[in-house]
Design a protein around this motif. Structure first.
Motif, mmCIF file in Angstrom:
data_model
loop_
_atom_site.group_PDB
_atom_site.id
_atom_site.type_symbol
_atom_site.label_atom_id
_atom_site.label_comp_id
_atom_site.label_asym_id
_atom_site.label_seq_id
_atom_site.Cartn_x
_atom_site.Cartn_y
_atom_site.Cartn_z
ATOM 1 N N UNK A 1 0.806 -1.210 0.020
ATOM 2 C CA UNK A 1 -0.004 0.115 0.163
ATOM 3 C C UNK A 1 0.849 1.394 -0.108
ATOM 4 N N UNK B 1 0.868 7.768 2.615
ATOM 5 C CA UNK B 1 -0.558 7.751 1.724
ATOM 6 C C UNK B 1 -1.581 6.968 2.557
ATOM 7 N N UNK B 2 -2.540 7.624 2.443
ATOM 8 C CA UNK B 2 -4.050 6.593 3.221
ATOM 9 C C UNK B 2 -4.429 6.001 1.927
ATOM 10 N N UNK B 3 -3.761 4.931 1.779
ATOM 11 C CA UNK B 3 -4.122 4.140 0.012
ATOM 12 C C UNK B 3 -4.913 2.881 0.478
ATOM 13 N N UNK B 4 -6.123 2.937 -0.363
ATOM 14 C CA UNK B 4 -6.706 1.624 -0.239
ATOM 15 C C UNK B 4 -6.410 0.837 -1.468
ATOM 16 N N UNK B 5 -5.897 1.587 -2.520
ATOM 17 C CA UNK B 5 -6.015 0.927 -3.707
ATOM 18 C C UNK B 5 -4.504 0.363 -3.535
ATOM 19 N N UNK C 1 -7.852 12.094 -0.155
ATOM 20 C CA UNK C 1 -7.542 10.599 -0.185
ATOM 21 C C UNK C 1 -6.995 10.381 -1.693
ATOM 22 N N UNK D 1 -5.345 9.290 -7.881
ATOM 23 C CA UNK D 1 -3.999 9.254 -7.907
ATOM 24 C C UNK D 1 -3.514 7.971 -7.541
ATOM 25 N N UNK D 2 -4.401 7.272 -6.488
ATOM 26 C CA UNK D 2 -4.152 5.874 -6.113
ATOM 27 C C UNK D 2 -4.187 5.088 -7.313
ATOM 28 N N UNK E 1 -1.072 3.066 -8.982
ATOM 29 C CA UNK E 1 -0.918 1.720 -8.909
ATOM 30 C C UNK E 1 -0.600 0.900 -10.375
ATOM 31 N N UNK F 1 2.309 12.590 -7.944
ATOM 32 C CA UNK F 1 2.981 12.536 -6.516
ATOM 33 C C UNK F 1 3.787 10.973 -6.579
ATOM 34 N N UNK G 1 5.833 7.422 -5.418
ATOM 35 C CA UNK G 1 5.568 6.317 -4.422
ATOM 36 C C UNK G 1 6.306 5.138 -4.979
ATOM 37 N N UNK H 1 5.960 0.831 -4.185
ATOM 38 C CA UNK H 1 5.271 0.213 -3.901
ATOM 39 C C UNK H 1 5.143 -0.415 -2.517
#
Lengths: 197, 405
Positions: free
Chosen positions: A62, A67-71, B224, B228-229, B233, B269, B271, B273
């Motif tokens: 995550x 990050x408050x990542x759910x995905x 949240x 972007x999430x 990914x 942004x 990241x 993994x």
């Protein structure tokens, strides 16, 4: 006979416990852990008729940066038991997604080279595509040893473009397309681009 | 015969002795690659760019004297010596010469000598001469027995492939494609070479399409940020697949992959993994590339320190928790406020610079500089992070060596 190792990657959302496989491909030189931490997320490795050959705990990732990542994502490597036809992504016993492979189709894959546009050469259709496969475009300096991946996950062997600027010191490059059904990969066509022409 | 019959050598002697007199004490010698203290507690890496910093204390000078230093280096005590002269000139002040710590904080106050690349093993360093730039004899060194011994150790390279991810902004008419400029690749490469505990990078780079399912905008602006999430990914998974396809084709499996995304269409942004809790070069990361808006970052790109941070995660480095950053519960970062050292340890950062990119040498005092794993300004590497990366690269080097090595 050496065992085939597999890389399976995908998405897992912990907010609604949904998930999917994004891709599966053979993996050379991969590190297959002997022990894995227990996880509610698992890949069930099965035969065509649903007999379970292995169950691989998968730890989803995550991210790293507050990050408050759910995905999240997952990536797992494992040895492929003989007879494997189906991978099921499971969470707490619930099936989230299925990946199955079929024998490679009888497609006669090939590609041609289109007209150069700037520093880009598009591939052109000269053959058919296997609907059960994806394609990877690679190139290398002619005579070089290391293929470089230019595109991956293509639905046709002729879907990519070759960016000549990635080979600034080459006089000529070799281009090839790999076909992957998930558990197998093979080269289906190869050609050359001579920059002096 | 000299001009007007004077002996030139005698003339130089008399000018120095009459006008200057005095002696100079070697107050300290520091052999530094990225960060160091006077006890040389930070390991030195063989084949990594190295600078010897000399700190001096003049005594009894009648006037200021501009000098260079010459050092003698040898691999054994009493062995054959090589002499090297400082690349800069320092003014020895007849009064109020900066003290030792003031010299350490300022690259222009120390006499800086770049060493030839060193092999594994011991190195003896002795300040042999303090040489006036103008006429006159050397300034006598009051403690000629000032030799120190340091040790250089082997370290594996950082194997890294930086993948520029080209995207198309379909919001523009006509649509426009963007990829990171060459400057961002170059500055990232340079910064990693300067801050990571490695002799070199095994570097390669390429630009490929980001994938048809990733396009601007890269953020929905919400806290949240589900958009972007999702996009992050997708990018990370693509990097993992490209990496494995490359490894299948023969690339070293110890190679780290980092995706670089131009910020022309907005900030994507960064990241990783995950924070790789155990050695795992298959952990990938990505981050944005663009011109920095921070006044402290004036080299033309933020992709350098940003990339060092994200790659740090792939090597197990955690957030220390400073400057609007949550502390990772497993972090063992020891310094207050995310700084690169503290008074007890006494390290000063030192950027050996990059002549190819016009980057000068710079001293980086710990009270003013923060570890690149924080979100603070003035980013450099702390001894803590330096050691973490060193240890991790050693483990990866052994554990993931390809079968034919």
């Amino acid at each position: 006979m050496s065992k085939t190792c597999i890389q399976a990657v995908g998405i897992f959302n912990r907010a609604d416990n949904s998930g999917q496989f994004v891709a599966v491909q053979p993996a050379k030189e991969s590190y297959v852990p002997q022990q894995r931490p227990e996880s509610a997320l698992k890949v069930s490795v099965e035969t065509e008729d649903g007999r379970r050959l292995a169950e691989i705990p998968v730890t989803p990732d995550f991210g790293s940066c507050d990050d408050v990542v759910d995905e999240g994502t997952f990536q797992t490597f494992f040895e492929l038991p003989e007879g494997t036809k189906v991978l099921r992504l499971m969470h707490d016993g619930q099936e989230l997604a299925v990946f199955s492979t079929s024998p490679p189709g009888a497609a006669a894959e090939s590609f041609g080279l289109g007209l150069r546009r700037g520093h880009s050469v598009p591939l052109t259709q000269t053959g058919s595509a296997d609907p059960n496969a994806t394609y990877t475009l690679q190139a290398r300096e002619k005579g070089g040893s290391l293929w470089q991946t230019l595109d991956i996950g293509l639905d046709r062997p002729d879907a990519g473009q070759v960016d000549l600027n990635q080979f600034p010191h080459a006089d000529a490059i070799e281009v090839r397309v790999l076909k992957s059904t998930g558990f197998d990969t093979e080269e289906v066509d190869r050609t050359e681009i001579d920059f002096s022409e | 015969m000299g001009v007007f019959g004077l002996d030139a050598t005698a003339s130089r002697r008399s000018i120095f002795s009459e006008a200057s007199g005095g002696t100079v004490q070697v107050a300290g010698v520091e052999v530094v690659q990225a960060i160091q203290n006077l006890a040389h507690d930070v390991r030195l890496i063989a084949q990594k760019r190295t600078v010897v910093r000399i700190y001096v204390k003049p005594n009894g000078l009648s006037r200021n004297v501009r000098v260079r230093a010459e050092i003698a280096i040898s691999s054994t005590r009493g062995g054959p010596e090589k002499y090297i002269v400082s690349r800069n000139i320092v003014s020895l002040r007849s009064s109020d010469h900066p003290d030792l710590e003031a010299q350490r904080r300022d690259e222009d106050q120390s006499l800086n000598i770049e060493l030839p690349l060193q092999q594994v093993g011991a190195l003896h360093v002795r300040v042999k001469r303090i040489i006036p730039v103008a006429m006159g004899d050397d300034v006598p060194i009051s403690n000629p027995d000032n030799a120190i011994e340091v040790n250089f150790e082997a370290a594996p390279p950082l194997r890294i492939r930086v993948v520029g991810l080209r995207y198309t902004d379909n919001r523009l008419n006509p649509p426009v494609s963007f990829a990171p400029d060459a400057l961002h690749f170059d500055l990232l490469r340079s910064y990693l070479t300067r801050t990571y505990p490695v002799p070199e990078l095994e570097w390669s780079q390429i630009v490929v399409p980001i994938g048809s399912n990733v396009e601007p905008p890269f953020s929905d602006g919400t806290p949240n940020d589900p958009l972007w999430q999702t996009l992050a990914a997708r990018v990370l998974l693509r990097l993992q697949l490209i990496r494995q396809a490359d490894v299948n084709a023969g690339r070293d499996p110890r190679t780290h992959y980092y995706g670089l995304i131009a910020d022309d269409s907005g900030f994507f942004r960064g990241r990783a993994t995950q924070v790789a809790a155990s050695p795992d070069p298959a952990t990938v990361a990505m981050g944005p590339a663009g011109r920095s808006g921070f006044s402290w970052d004036d080299d033309g790109s933020y992709a350098d320190w940003y990339g060092a941070h994200e790659l740090g995660h792939t090597l197990g480095c955690r957030h220390p928790g400073h400057c609007n950053q949550d502390r990772d519960p497993l972090s063992s970062f020891p310094y207050e406020n995310g700084r690169i050292s503290d008074a007890a340890e006494g390290c000063v950062g030192f950027d050996t610079g990059d002549p190819d990119l016009g980057l000068p040498m710079r001293a980086l005092p710990h009270p003013d500089n923060s570890d690149f794993m924080t979100y603070c300004e003035n980013q450099w590497v702390s001894r803590h992070t330096y050691d973490e990366i060193f240890d991790r690269l050693h483990l990866e080097d052994a554990q993931f060596a390809p079968a034919n090595v």
